[in-house]
Design an enzyme around this catalytic site. Sequence first.
Site, PDB file in Angstrom:
ATOM      1  N   HIS A   1      39.694  42.025  43.795  1.00  0.00           N
ATOM      2  CA  HIS A   1      38.685  42.109  44.088  1.00  0.00           C
ATOM      3  C   HIS A   1      39.096  43.621  44.615  1.00  0.00           C
ATOM      4  O   HIS A   1      39.655  44.368  45.100  1.00  0.00           O
ATOM      5  CB  HIS A   1      38.317  41.539  45.654  1.00  0.00           C
ATOM      6  CG  HIS A   1      36.672  41.358  45.974  1.00  0.00           C
ATOM      7  ND1 HIS A   1      36.707  42.638  46.570  1.00  0.00           N
ATOM      8  CD2 HIS A   1      35.747  41.190  46.068  1.00  0.00           C
ATOM      9  CE1 HIS A   1      35.088  42.391  46.866  1.00  0.00           C
ATOM     10  NE2 HIS A   1      34.852  41.197  46.401  1.00  0.00           N
TER      11      HIS A   1
ATOM     12  N   ASP B   1      33.855  33.524  43.901  1.00  0.00           N
ATOM     13  CA  ASP B   1      33.253  32.793  42.621  1.00  0.00           C
ATOM     14  C   ASP B   1      35.035  31.999  41.653  1.00  0.00           C
ATOM     15  O   ASP B   1      34.260  31.128  40.779  1.00  0.00           O
ATOM     16  CB  ASP B   1      33.513  33.855  41.287  1.00  0.00           C
ATOM     17  CG  ASP B   1      31.908  34.619  41.635  1.00  0.00           C
ATOM     18  OD1 ASP B   1      32.332  36.195  41.632  1.00  0.00           O
ATOM     19  OD2 ASP B   1      31.218  33.961  42.331  1.00  0.00           O
TER      20      ASP B   1
HETATM   21  C1  SDX Z   1      32.381  39.761  42.586  1.00  0.00           C
HETATM   22  O1  SDX Z   1      32.195  44.179  45.189  1.00  0.00           O
HETATM   23  C2  SDX Z   1      31.477  43.081  45.740  1.00  0.00           C
HETATM   24  O2  SDX Z   1      32.111  42.827  46.585  1.00  0.00           O
HETATM   25  C3  SDX Z   1      31.520  41.775  44.373  1.00  0.00           C
HETATM   26  C4  SDX Z   1      30.884  40.348  45.052  1.00  0.00           C
HETATM   27  C5  SDX Z   1      29.967  40.272  46.102  1.00  0.00           C
HETATM   28  O3  SDX Z   1      29.650  39.318  47.203  1.00  0.00           O
HETATM   29  O4  SDX Z   1      29.466  40.410  45.728  1.00  0.00           O
HETATM   30  O5  SDX Z   1      32.367  40.437  45.649  1.00  0.00           O
HETATM   31  C6  SDX Z   1      31.390  39.648  43.885  1.00  0.00           C
HETATM   32  O6  SDX Z   1      31.702  40.160  42.158  1.00  0.00           O
HETATM   33  C7  SDX Z   1      33.719  39.280  42.854  1.00  0.00           C
HETATM   34  C8  SDX Z   1      34.589  39.516  41.688  1.00  0.00           C
HETATM   35  C9  SDX Z   1      34.426  38.298  40.220  1.00  0.00           C
HETATM   36  N1  SDX Z   1      34.918  38.763  39.670  1.00  0.00           N
HETATM   37  C10 SDX Z   1      36.157  38.219  38.592  1.00  0.00           C
HETATM   38  O7  SDX Z   1      36.239  37.455  39.201  1.00  0.00           O
HETATM   39  C11 SDX Z   1      36.207  38.871  38.176  1.00  0.00           C
HETATM   40  C12 SDX Z   1      37.952  39.186  37.154  1.00  0.00           C
HETATM   41  N2  SDX Z   1      37.917  39.855  38.403  1.00  0.00           N
HETATM   42  C13 SDX Z   1      38.380  41.384  37.809  1.00  0.00           C
HETATM   43  O8  SDX Z   1      37.943  42.025  37.001  1.00  0.00           O
HETATM   44  C14 SDX Z   1      38.593  42.521  39.280  1.00  0.00           C
HETATM   45  O9  SDX Z   1      39.743  42.150  40.078  1.00  0.00           O
HETATM   46  C15 SDX Z   1      37.708  43.026  40.064  1.00  0.00           C
HETATM   47  C16 SDX Z   1      36.155  43.482  38.662  1.00  0.00           C
HETATM   48  C17 SDX Z   1      36.604  42.171  40.342  1.00  0.00           C
HETATM   49  C18 SDX Z   1      37.680  44.308  40.781  1.00  0.00           C
HETATM   50  O10 SDX Z   1      38.327  45.292  39.920  1.00  0.00           O
HETATM   51  P1  SDX Z   1      39.068  46.258  40.595  1.00  0.00           P
HETATM   52  O11 SDX Z   1      39.312  46.438  42.040  1.00  0.00           O
HETATM   53  O12 SDX Z   1      38.506  47.268  39.140  1.00  0.00           O
HETATM   54  O13 SDX Z   1      40.726  46.230  39.513  1.00  0.00           O
HETATM   55  P2  SDX Z   1      40.924  47.545  39.147  1.00  0.00           P
HETATM   56  O14 SDX Z   1      40.225  46.326  37.891  1.00  0.00           O
HETATM   57  O15 SDX Z   1      41.095  48.660  39.402  1.00  0.00           O
HETATM   58  O16 SDX Z   1      42.469  46.199  38.779  1.00  0.00           O
HETATM   59  C19 SDX Z   1      43.451  46.714  39.628  1.00  0.00           C
HETATM   60  C20 SDX Z   1      44.715  45.764  39.368  1.00  0.00           C
HETATM   61  C21 SDX Z   1      45.040  46.041  36.777  1.00  0.00           C
HETATM   62  O17 SDX Z   1      46.244  46.083  37.240  1.00  0.00           O
HETATM   63  P3  SDX Z   1      47.072  47.450  36.526  1.00  0.00           P
HETATM   64  O18 SDX Z   1      46.331  48.198  35.316  1.00  0.00           O
HETATM   65  O19 SDX Z   1      47.003  48.496  37.367  1.00  0.00           O
HETATM   66  O20 SDX Z   1      48.132  47.080  36.105  1.00  0.00           O
HETATM   67  O21 SDX Z   1      44.680  44.754  39.162  1.00  0.00           O
HETATM   68  C22 SDX Z   1      43.969  44.213  37.990  1.00  0.00           C
HETATM   69  C23 SDX Z   1      44.044  45.188  37.124  1.00  0.00           C
HETATM   70  O22 SDX Z   1      44.834  44.842  35.463  1.00  0.00           O
HETATM   71  N3  SDX Z   1      43.708  42.832  37.997  1.00  0.00           N
HETATM   72  C24 SDX Z   1      44.067  41.224  37.479  1.00  0.00           C
HETATM   73  C25 SDX Z   1      42.683  40.961  37.686  1.00  0.00           C
HETATM   74  N4  SDX Z   1      41.758  42.028  38.651  1.00  0.00           N
HETATM   75  C26 SDX Z   1      42.699  42.939  38.964  1.00  0.00           C
HETATM   76  N5  SDX Z   1      44.072  41.225  37.241  1.00  0.00           N
HETATM   77  C27 SDX Z   1      44.164  40.274  35.830  1.00  0.00           C
HETATM   78  N6  SDX Z   1      42.968  39.026  36.787  1.00  0.00           N
HETATM   79  C28 SDX Z   1      42.827  39.557  37.353  1.00  0.00           C
HETATM   80  N7  SDX Z   1      41.622  38.627  37.897  1.00  0.00           N
END
Ligand code: SDX
Length: 469
Positions: A344, A400
């Site tokens: 998140h 989710d």
């Molecule tokens: C919702 O914003 C909100 O409030 C949204 C929400 C709401 O109520 O409205 O809470 C609802 O959208 C929940 C999120 C649902 N999405 C998912 O579950 C999809 C999987 N999650 C990721 O795509 C991600 O965690 C996000 C999009 C939710 C957040 O992404 P960020 O903040 O842009 O994080 P990032 O992509 O910059 O990741 C930071 C690091 C990375 O690693 P490094 O490159 O630093 O080594 O964390 C890793 C990412 O690869 N990472 C994950 C991960 N999420 C982040 N690694 C594996 N699995 C994951 N799910």
Amino acid sequence: MHENTSEITDIILNAKERAIKETSREPEPELTKPINWPVECVVGPGLEGAIACETRIGYVNGSKGWLIYRGYNIFDLCAYATFEEVSYLLMYGYLPSNTQLAAFKKKLVEYRSTHQTKRLLMSFPIEKMKPMAALRLGTNLMRQEFTDVDSDNYLSNVVRIIAADEDSIPMETKPRGEEHAIYEFKRQQREHMIKEDLKHATGFESCFHLLSGVASLTGAIARLRCGKMPVEHDPDLSFAGNLIFTMTGKKPTAIEERIMDVSLILHADHGMNASTFAAMVVASTLSDVYLSVGAGIAALQGPLHGGANERVIEMLQEIGNEENVPAWFEKKHVKKEKIMGFGHRVYKSYDPRALVLGPLAKYMTKENKESKRLYKIAKALEKEVVKTLGAQKRIFPNVDFYSGIVYSSMGIEADFFTPLFAVSRVAGWTARVQEYLRNNRIFRPRAMYVGPYDKEFTFIENRGRNIKT
Ligand code: SDX
């Protein structure tokens, strides 16, 4: 309130205790205060960290795992309130009295009857459309039903909309494939006061029309997609109960109705997330709240946002059983692939909503073999992810991860999980649009130009040869 589903209340209060315990070592946050514009903030890509506006509607604290609506913590709202009360709270800023709640519920019931919109919607091949696309279409069609915001002359007084003959269209009266029967849409002359704000499609009336109408259309779309006719809502059921009934055609148990109500409360608002921001950007141009909600639905559909709940179920099906989890996760982890339902932008501890939805999923799967299988895989995956990504990058389950298991145990299809998210988030989208419009300023961030400044014009006859990129 909720006496007959006290075991659900206990689950919620246990989750609250766990949340407090797990983040007790986190420092108390410095509480945010009013802004003196212009304000300095450190901004990352995707406007991470950018402050868009002030709000009193909702607060999310990622390290403490707090989610607060208008000052109330989410656990208390889930334990003691209903979605109708929470929608009222988000919009007006206080919990309603009995009288206020009764009047609000009456309005929501009135706005559920989107018969004209449903008829328009039924002229499209809904069974071939993604539900979220159908919902976005339906929201725009709703805009025509009550508003004349696109017409030249506004109706300035009461307009009598008489239920047209086509209201009584051949419909199944009961959802069990009964012979088609003439189903009268409660043939009554519906007199709609086209209020100033409803007419302008920007005020509270339009927001409540959307809150109720989007739920009603979700039910209709779910029925149409499986070749059945929409069922009329049951006035004896709550907002949550009618959502299940109009989607599945079956009256929910008290437990199902309560758990849906809790899930709607959990999804109602969540700070400046992508879909809320999209809705507010549209509103800031003084478009209207129907198109704002349409923009919110469009943004929510994405798998990085609201669409993740559907993909979690696909992921669990792909894993197949608990034994496969470690190898499956290792493969993803090595390729740095994102695991749906985890991570998140804000929460660096457990998403409090997942702390409630996880135990509710466990409770719901007691009677449901398939859901129980999925739940066991989910639990095993949660353990693997928290053990590695949780420790290394503070990546935990988000809202989710378990919501799909809860919904599928109610007989709801996976491609309706995100529409359910949208139904609930209409409360947050519209409340924040209304709040922002009171002190509106069109959103217009910058894009830092990093291209060239001094290119010489190349006429077309000279192009194509050793073009410089
Ligand atoms: C919702 O914003 C909100 O409030 C949204 C929400 C709401 O109520 O409205 O809470 C609802 O959208 C929940 C999120 C649902 N999405 C998912 O579950 C999809 C999987 N999650 C990721 O795509 C991600 O965690 C996000 C999009 C939710 C957040 O992404 P960020 O903040 O842009 O994080 P990032 O992509 O910059 O990741 C930071 C690091 C990375 O690693 P490094 O490159 O630093 O080594 O964390 C890793 C990412 O690869 N990472 C994950 C991960 N999420 C982040 N690694 C594996 N699995 C994951 N799910």
